[in-house]
Design an enzyme around this catalytic site. Structure first.
Site, short mmCIF file in Angstrom:
data_model
loop_
_atom_site.label_atom_id
_atom_site.label_comp_id
_atom_site.label_asym_id
_atom_site.label_seq_id
_atom_site.Cartn_x
_atom_site.Cartn_y
_atom_site.Cartn_z
CD GLU A 52 -3.02 -6.74 -3.89
OE1 GLU A 52 -3.60 -5.73 -4.33
OE2 GLU A 52 -1.86 -7.05 -4.22
CG HIS A 85 0.84 -2.49 -3.49
ND1 HIS A 85 -0.22 -2.54 -2.62
CD2 HIS A 85 0.39 -3.03 -4.66
CE1 HIS A 85 -1.27 -3.08 -3.22
NE2 HIS A 85 -0.93 -3.39 -4.46
#
Length: 202
Positions: A52, A85
């Site tokens: 990420e 997310h």
């Protein structure tokens, strides 16, 4: 870690056998080997922080900065990080334990939390010019989770814990700029926070 001073002190006072015992147990080879074999642990503490931060900081920020300027990029890039997310919604739907209202509240809260973390992570990446700092911060935050203020408010040592929570926030704010000074990292920073957007991005 200064920001998490309160939660860290809370862990110490709530540890039944003391913090040194906990550290010793977590650092032995058997415990580490169990963690490495646990796919969920690997995802949360190694794979997710590394991938990420690579995508949303190392790849996305250098593309955004010339077009928007560094300050705007610090606030724009985490929007994508927060939206990424939303996949946790599918996990909640599959479990079938939560109502749509609970899922929506959780999604909004998680988006807000990841957005704020994304701002911080983008800031330290631009300030230091290194990917390691955001990766380590990401892994540490995943390990700690969101601070449990509710438990701190009900704890017998509530005044001490609340003081540590407040001290942690104060230390974090006081040390943020000095400890991320590009001088300490031996490289020219990617940019300063005061550059104007480049004309070639129009």
């Amino acid at each position: 870690m200064m920001l998490f001073l309160g939660p860290l002190v809370q862990l110490v006072v709530e540890s039944p056998k003391g913090i040194l015992f906990e550290i010793k147990m977590r650092c032995n080879l058997r415990c580490l080997s169990l963690c490495v074999r646990d796919l969920k642990w690997m995802r949360n503490h190694i794979v997710a922080p590394l991938t990420e931060e690579l995508v949303f900081r190392a790849c996305m920020l250098p593309v955004l900065v010339p077009c928007t300027g560094p300050t705007a990029a610090i606030f724009i890039c985490p929007l994508f990080f927060g939206v990424a997310h939303f996949h946790h919604i599918t996990e909640q739907l599959r479990s079938g334990c939560d109502t749509w209202g609970d899922i929506l509240i959780t999604a909004v809260f998680q988006f807000a939390y990841t957005y704020v973390f994304g701002i911080y992570s983008a800031f330290i990446f631009i300030r230091t010019g290194h990917l390691l700092a955001p990766v380590l911060c990401h892994s540490f935050c995943n390990c700690m989770g969101f601070p449990e203020f509710g438990r701190a408010l009900k704890h017998p040592l509530r005044p001490v814990l609340l003081f540590c929570y407040q001290l942690g926030v104060a230390l974090f704010l006081l040390c943020l700029l000095p400890l991320t000074d590009p001088f300490f990292y031996g490289v020219t920073p990617i940019c300063t926070l005061f550059l104007n957007p480049r004309a070639f991005c129009s």
